[in-house]
Design a protein around this motif. Sequence first.
Motif, PDB file in Angstrom:
ATOM      1  N   THR A   9       1.010  -1.281  -0.072  1.00 47.92           N
ATOM      2  CA  THR A   9      -0.022  -0.124  -0.059  1.00 47.92           C
ATOM      3  C   THR A   9       0.860   1.152  -0.014  1.00 47.92           C
ATOM      4  O   THR A   9       0.429   2.559   0.243  1.00 47.92           O
ATOM      5  CB  THR A   9      -0.955  -0.066   1.172  1.00 47.92           C
ATOM      6  OG1 THR A   9      -0.137  -0.442   2.216  1.00 47.92           O
ATOM      7  CG2 THR A   9      -2.064  -0.698   1.015  1.00 47.92           C
ATOM      8  N   LYS A  39      -3.751  -0.704  -4.566  1.00 49.13           N
ATOM      9  CA  LYS A  39      -5.179  -0.895  -4.097  1.00 49.13           C
ATOM     10  C   LYS A  39      -5.182  -1.938  -3.132  1.00 49.13           C
ATOM     11  O   LYS A  39      -5.120  -3.184  -3.707  1.00 49.13           O
ATOM     12  CB  LYS A  39      -6.118  -0.789  -5.226  1.00 49.13           C
ATOM     13  CG  LYS A  39      -6.795   0.575  -5.276  1.00 49.13           C
ATOM     14  CD  LYS A  39      -7.961   0.367  -6.188  1.00 49.13           C
ATOM     15  CE  LYS A  39      -9.296   0.267  -5.428  1.00 49.13           C
ATOM     16  NZ  LYS A  39     -10.540   0.260  -6.367  1.00 49.13           N
ATOM     17  N   GLN A  41      -8.022  -3.730  -2.150  1.00 55.26           N
ATOM     18  CA  GLN A  41      -8.874  -4.571  -2.843  1.00 55.26           C
ATOM     19  C   GLN A  41      -8.333  -5.412  -3.723  1.00 55.26           C
ATOM     20  O   GLN A  41      -8.339  -6.616  -3.875  1.00 55.26           O
ATOM     21  CB  GLN A  41      -9.887  -4.052  -3.435  1.00 55.26           C
ATOM     22  CG  GLN A  41     -11.226  -3.419  -2.507  1.00 55.26           C
ATOM     23  CD  GLN A  41     -10.777  -2.092  -2.133  1.00 55.26           C
ATOM     24  OE1 GLN A  41      -9.573  -1.506  -2.200  1.00 55.26           O
ATOM     25  NE2 GLN A  41     -11.814  -1.161  -1.786  1.00 55.26           N
ATOM     26  N   ASP A  42      -7.131  -5.006  -4.548  1.00 54.36           N
ATOM     27  CA  ASP A  42      -6.585  -5.740  -5.581  1.00 54.36           C
ATOM     28  C   ASP A  42      -5.548  -6.709  -4.991  1.00 54.36           C
ATOM     29  O   ASP A  42      -5.128  -7.752  -5.478  1.00 54.36           O
ATOM     30  CB  ASP A  42      -6.007  -4.735  -6.673  1.00 54.36           C
ATOM     31  CG  ASP A  42      -6.796  -4.119  -7.486  1.00 54.36           C
ATOM     32  OD1 ASP A  42      -7.997  -4.434  -7.541  1.00 54.36           O
ATOM     33  OD2 ASP A  42      -6.746  -2.923  -7.790  1.00 54.36           O
TER      34      ASP A  42
ATOM     35  N   LYS B 317      -9.976   1.974   6.006  1.00 60.61           N
ATOM     36  CA  LYS B 317     -10.255   1.228   4.864  1.00 60.61           C
ATOM     37  C   LYS B 317     -11.301   0.081   5.155  1.00 60.61           C
ATOM     38  O   LYS B 317     -11.872  -0.371   4.209  1.00 60.61           O
ATOM     39  CB  LYS B 317      -9.046   0.876   4.189  1.00 60.61           C
ATOM     40  CG  LYS B 317      -8.190   1.907   3.538  1.00 60.61           C
ATOM     41  CD  LYS B 317      -6.895   1.232   3.036  1.00 60.61           C
ATOM     42  CE  LYS B 317      -5.803   2.483   2.718  1.00 60.61           C
ATOM     43  NZ  LYS B 317      -4.472   1.960   2.465  1.00 60.61           N
TER      44      LYS B 317
END
Lengths: 76, 346
Positions: A9, A39, A41-42, B317
Amino acid sequence: MKKIQILGTGCAKCKTLMANTEESVKALGIEATIEKVEKIQDIMKFGVMTTPALVVDGVVKSAGKVLSPEDIKKFL
Amino acid sequence: MNNQHEEDVSLLFLIMKGVGLLLLWGVVYWNLEPFSVWLTSGVLGLPPDQHFSTALQFFVYETPKVLMLLTLIVFVVGIIRSFFTPERTRRILMGKRESVGNVLAALLGIVTPFCSCSAVPLFIGFVTAGIPLGVTLSFLISAPMVNEIALVLLFGMFGWKVAAIYLGMGLTIAMVAGWVIGRLKMDRHVEDWVYATGPAAGLEDEKLDITARIQLGRDAVRDIVGKVWLYVMIGIAVGAGIHGYVPTNAMASFMGKGAWWSVPLSVVIGVPMYSNAAGIIPIVQALLGKGAALGTVLAFMMAVIALSLPEAIILRKVLKPRLLAVFFGVVAMGIMAVGYLFNFIM
């Protein structure tokens, strides 16, 4: 042509791993694309729990470690 | 057969080398104090009762002492950690009941390698594998806060009691805060995409031989000691300064036991701040040396290490605002409670 991905990140360790990967690709003289995956999520799609991680052609080779250029060469 | 024999020989050699180095370490370590006295009064000829010579002797003794302790412990913990990958920790925690899970998670937080930049992937990896939210948070509280660096520095500089209190306080906060959040049933306040991710497979554990584990221990020493030695020296220099000069009760009026508001105030100041355990040590040294109460100072240290603004941004997040606020609130309250408790009983 190898596809290398660096998962992370954006912390300091990820940047070091990126730099080390570029160095070993240059040293080996192979053709490869190096891509940063930032990202979250990726990153999670690769199933890692620690970053930075090194992915070569879609396979996770190492996670949670800043590999030295020497170590990275073994995975390329 | 031949191979086996060679392996045995190299293992024996390794053990002998280890024992030899440990003996050498011990001899040097136990002679540090006489050496510092010899250097300051023998070689430099300083009179023993002066402020400057006391301060210098303190610095000459404490610096190598703490750095040697740190090196040994980081090396040993580095080897222990090679057995506790996040994947293994997750397997241990899977399917445990909540209360048992909270205790185990806090304990495993000490030995599992953890970097704050991995907090989010770890969180997702844990909850998607079915580990309860509260248990996962117990781990995330304990992992950065209770670690060998904080403990060895506290032990080296303030003695085993302070280190033991920190360990006990830290583990208690991690267990109780995680358990409390679990009771609040806040799973729906985890960001929706997290559960949609599906369980992270994780990597297979690497098969490591003893040489590889020793190498990991050495890497840890290079990495950690290389990063924190400067803070350690600053911390000891501050301590030496106080040792020699500053009157010891300068801070007592507003951070001493008498000031009831000092614990909440130091937690409120500490929460947004970000530092690792080593960076905070010089401040701890200065505060304690000037007469601040132990509970107050340890509460401040924990607030700085466990909670921070960058951490809030990272965790946002995966946690919705309400859960994030509850997480910070419960942990901060826990830190205040133990801070008060120790000021009260000490």
